[in-house]
Scaffold this active site. Structure first.
Site, mmCIF file in Angstrom:
data_model
loop_
_atom_site.group_PDB
_atom_site.id
_atom_site.type_symbol
_atom_site.label_atom_id
_atom_site.label_comp_id
_atom_site.label_asym_id
_atom_site.label_seq_id
_atom_site.Cartn_x
_atom_site.Cartn_y
_atom_site.Cartn_z
ATOM 1 N N SER A 70 1.030 -1.204 -0.012
ATOM 2 C CA SER A 70 0.153 0.063 -0.051
ATOM 3 C C SER A 70 0.833 1.286 -0.207
ATOM 4 C CB SER A 70 -0.842 -0.194 1.065
ATOM 5 O OG SER A 70 -1.624 1.206 1.251
ATOM 6 N N HIS A 103 -1.043 -1.062 -4.233
ATOM 7 C CA HIS A 103 -2.362 -1.095 -3.745
ATOM 8 C C HIS A 103 -2.471 0.640 -3.690
ATOM 9 C CE1 HIS A 103 -6.040 -2.469 -1.460
ATOM 10 N NE2 HIS A 103 -5.667 -1.405 -0.730
ATOM 11 N N ASP A 136 -4.976 3.317 -2.024
ATOM 12 C CA ASP A 136 -6.119 3.625 -1.200
ATOM 13 C C ASP A 136 -6.774 4.996 -1.407
ATOM 14 O OD1 ASP A 136 -6.198 1.195 0.310
ATOM 15 O OD2 ASP A 136 -4.526 1.695 1.161
ATOM 16 N N MET A 179 -9.732 7.459 -0.196
ATOM 17 C CA MET A 179 -10.662 7.812 0.978
ATOM 18 C C MET A 179 -11.111 9.173 0.981
ATOM 19 S SD MET A 179 -8.227 6.507 4.008
ATOM 20 C CE MET A 179 -7.066 5.573 3.971
ATOM 21 N N HIS A 226 -8.386 0.810 -4.173
ATOM 22 C CA HIS A 226 -9.660 0.558 -3.319
ATOM 23 C C HIS A 226 -10.260 1.649 -2.957
ATOM 24 C CE1 HIS A 226 -10.027 -0.676 1.412
ATOM 25 N NE2 HIS A 226 -11.180 -0.454 0.656
ATOM 26 N N MET A 258 -12.621 3.837 -0.864
ATOM 27 C CA MET A 258 -13.404 3.966 0.442
ATOM 28 C C MET A 258 -13.985 5.134 0.232
ATOM 29 S SD MET A 258 -10.233 2.694 2.930
ATOM 30 C CE MET A 258 -8.948 2.738 1.860
ATOM 31 N N MET A 275 -11.426 -6.558 5.010
ATOM 32 C CA MET A 275 -10.724 -5.745 5.748
ATOM 33 C C MET A 275 -10.275 -6.191 7.251
ATOM 34 S SD MET A 275 -10.130 -3.248 3.734
ATOM 35 C CE MET A 275 -9.431 -2.077 5.106
ATOM 36 N N ASP A 327 -6.444 -6.978 3.959
ATOM 37 C CA ASP A 327 -6.006 -5.769 4.088
ATOM 38 C C ASP A 327 -6.158 -5.149 5.358
ATOM 39 O OD1 ASP A 327 -5.039 -3.003 4.087
ATOM 40 O OD2 ASP A 327 -6.370 -2.334 2.513
#
Length: 214
Positions: free
Chosen positions: A7, A30, A32, A34, A63, A65, A136, A174
């Site tokens: 990540s 990876h 992320d 958010m 990913h 979120m 998760m 993760d």
């Protein structure tokens, strides 16, 4: 084969190119995302993804979120993501299905994500449409959290679902993955491990990636 997805949330963004080059022996990058609404934090988005795409030939695992990911999945695909995952909790089942369809229509791989408090059964309506399912093992939103070992029965249950109904689907975990917890995840049926702090705090990143594979 066990795949490792470092990540980059744990990378040094002042030296992002260097830190992405350092994980060249991994299997995925990876990424992320958010939004400060679905999770209580903000992170990186489409402009950074476009830059990361120029830095690496590795597949990028985005990913999301974010609330209502169906609004943005096509943009993330077009920006360079190879694989896009959406939280089942982030929208209605109909819109999550639509998000998966949009990702596939862009020629990319798609999947769903479940938070710690979400039951394994929540993936079932989406299973045949998924190339990957992400479980998760910490609460999403922050790096460096402690691994939740009590998620392993859920990982094992989802592995059974995958083996029965979509054997080509990958199973990713993760959160809090390190040289010790990675073994627990693999034993429970995961074949893709996201690791942030464990990789980027290592003095020898290629050796750490090799160690995490088991």
């Amino acid at each position: 084969m066990i795949k490792i997805a470092p990540s980059i949330l744990s990378a040094d963004f002042a030296y992002l190119g260097r830190d992405i080059e350092a994980i060249a022996t991994a299997d995925y990058v990876h990424f992320d995302v958010m939004d400060g609404i679905f999770v209580p934090n903000l992170s990186i988005g489409i402009p950074v993804l476009q830059s990361v795409r120029k830095m690496t030939a590795l597949p990028i695992d985005a990913h999301l979120m974010i609330v209502q990911p169906v609004r943005y999945v096509e943009q993330f695909c077009d920006a360079g993501a190879d694989l896009v995952t959406c939280h089942v909790e982030a929208d209605t089942p109909e819109n999550i299905h639509l998000a998966l369809e949009k990702i596939h229509a862009r020629g990319k791989r798609a999947g769903v994500v479940v938070k710690p408090n979400t039951r394994a059964e929540a993936v079932l309506p989406f299973l045949e449409a998924c190339d990957i399912i992400l479980v998760m093992t910490v609460e999403p939103g922050f790096g460096g959290q402690k691994f939740m070992a009590d998620m392993m029965p859920k990982v094992a249950q989802i592995r059974r679902y995958i083996d029965e109904r979509n054997p080509a689907c990958e199973l990713e975990v993760d959160g809090g993955v390190d040289a010790v917890t990675s073994k627990t995840c693999i034993a429970s049926g995961a074949n893709v491990l996201v690791a942030g702090s464990a990789v980027y705090r290592s003095a020898d990143i290629p050796a750490k990636i090799k160690e995490l594979r088991g």
